[in-house]
Design an enzyme around this catalytic site. Sequence first.
Site: not given
Lengths: 406, 406
Positions: B179, B190
């Site tokens: 995400k 991330t």
Amino acid sequence: MAVGLNSFPAIPHIEGVRFSAVEAGIKKASRKDLVVFEIDKGASVAGVFTQNAFCAAPVRLCREHLALSVPRYLVINTGNANAGTGKQGYQDALLTCEALAAIVKCDVSEVLPFSTGVIGEPLPTDKIVNALPAALASLKGEGWRDAGEGIMTTDTLPKGAYRRFEVDGVHYTVGGISKGAGMIRPNMATMLGYVFTDIAIDQNVLQGVLKRATNKSFNRITIDSDTSTNDSCIAVATGLAGNEKVLDVESKLGCAFERAFTDVMQELAHAIVRDGEGATKFVTVEVIGAKSQDDAAAVGFEIAHSPLVKTALFASDPNWGRILAVVGRAPIESLDVDRVNISLNGCSIVAQGGRADSYTEEQGQEAMNPDGIHILVDLGVGDGEDTVWTTDLSHEYVTINAEYRT
Amino acid sequence: MAVGLNSFPAIPHIEGVRFSAVEAGIKKASRKDLVVFEIDKGASVAGVFTQNAFCAAPVRLCREHLALSVPRYLVINTGNANAGTGKQGYQDALLTCEALAAIVKCDVSEVLPFSTGVIGEPLPTDKIVNALPAALASLKGEGWRDAGEGIMTTDTLPKGAYRRFEVDGVHYTVGGISKGAGMIRPNMATMLGYVFTDIAIDQNVLQGVLKRATNKSFNRITIDSDTSTNDSCIAVATGLAGNEKVLDVESKLGCAFERAFTDVMQELAHAIVRDGEGATKFVTVEVIGAKSQDDAAAVGFEIAHSPLVKTALFASDPNWGRILAVVGRAPIESLDVDRVNISLNGCSIVAQGGRADSYTEEQGQEAMNPDGIHILVDLGVGDGEDTVWTTDLSHEYVTINAEYRT
């Protein structure tokens, strides 16, 4: 939508400097796009230039000519940056200088060329050369606003500043103009800045004053982190005020001059930020308590470049979490997160690395409403400090830069 | 407005992994915002985390728990990042782990907590704790899309990827979710990424594979240069595929696994860029011919972060001058401007540091029209190369980030 940019100031005549602004039709019709400055013999002239490796042809030529002679003429065109134009660009800049030198009968190395505008298109030398006689015929010592307008690109307003000061009964003037509204994170000087004074000052001393003042003004502003290929800032001291030549900035006069000169440089640099592309806020990022001045500057620029901080500023959103996150990723070695304090326009938002106990959203919102924002970051680990000025990131910035060429 | 993001893939069941996604009502009602993963005993688990000094409370706890135990549970909430929340934040993350451990009767250090969402607000632990029984009661091995949706914040689509491969008659699966759509310039991983596999592999070898793959995927994407406080990426190898434990990535199986794992990581990282806030372009910046890989990465990120390049990409404007100017200011030591070549989607725009002779505006315009853009920069001085992925900068980005909290 310039932020708090005052109307162009009434810069007085500076003995030994004349200028003109004419329409050469370089990119658009019916706008002044060519400016010429004429400087009396005997002046001291200093310059600082972009550190972009792809510096434009006129920047290369400026550096060469400054090493050979004391300039008598500055010739500045807008509408075309003569950058990324290779050998032809260099020839074109030289040709402009030669054409001017031929008319006024000076040495070609006594002419400094400057260009600003779109990158990568050939300089229309014929248009410039054709307009030179009119420019030289209309030289005068007043009406600085014309010169300010003649060097604008995406600027919405011309930018000027001046100071007068007096030491031992002699009066001095420092005045200048600047331009630039995008591709602004100078690393020597703004895209273009010219500051003139009538003081008599040694060339090397003037260069030192210019360098220090640049590091407190043009080298501390950023709009979009992009360093231009054409940044140049020139200081001219005609020496006609009547003083004995300044040989030392530690002297009473040298000190007063450096202060006035730095003030003018800061006002010109701030004017560029206030007129930054799409700016709705004028933002001062002051970092104190750092291990070193370099660390303070690094944190300041990191905040000033963050798109998330800049969009929050645009929204007048006191999003202290974004500022904290940027401090946390700044490229410095010694960060003690538990010592970090941050305030927005005097409202404490972060204390000891977390949300300040006293903080309320209402206070934060109130602090963010003005169009002038002062972000104060105290790293709490030393005496290093520095200040950086920037703008927010608005829809207008995207519009301007998505449509600049098309 | 995701760019070329395919529909969520049919990730197969991975032996030894179960998960669920439930509605805890953390920030918004009627959306899945709490995800729990259950991992069989005997797995190898590796992790990489943000390098932001202000790392969030759950990141600190993850690091501590990973050093003590092999995790059996991952508990992930969206809607609140539990960052900038000080000691209370740490206690809240711990309390979540303790509540889960009490229900399933494992050690608290066998639970890893993850949070994403708004920074600086207290974690609503009561809501999370209340939802844990339902989450644990609904664990299953399929329906990965639910898990992908359960960790979204400003993402417009859930992100997943998988690969199957076979070595010596044994079949293996690598699959995961990710995400993130803003505050994306990961410097470890991330915001959140989870990759699972059934291979049996040594813990240290898995950590090495994860680190290398991260540097070719999550650590090479940037949307807005802002490194989050919560970046985390976890690799879980359950060891139930039936192979002898991989002890060496040089082996045939180790090599095949690293390739499949890296592919999944890259696809998950690219999905984040494709769904980048306001993205209308998916941009690959490939730099070759550098003195070193570090130099190549530095030039790549400098281009990927330039607001002027990004707005030109948004406008589909082949503004090669802006790219050239960015290369010129990149923080590398050995730039020979006369050796730089640049192409856009195969169209040569810069040759030997200037506009390519063959270049026409029509070609440039045509090259910029697709929503996938490949910028290839050849510095011409060595063998160093690297690739960075990014998006353009659009009005939508400004809108999203000016309005996120209000």
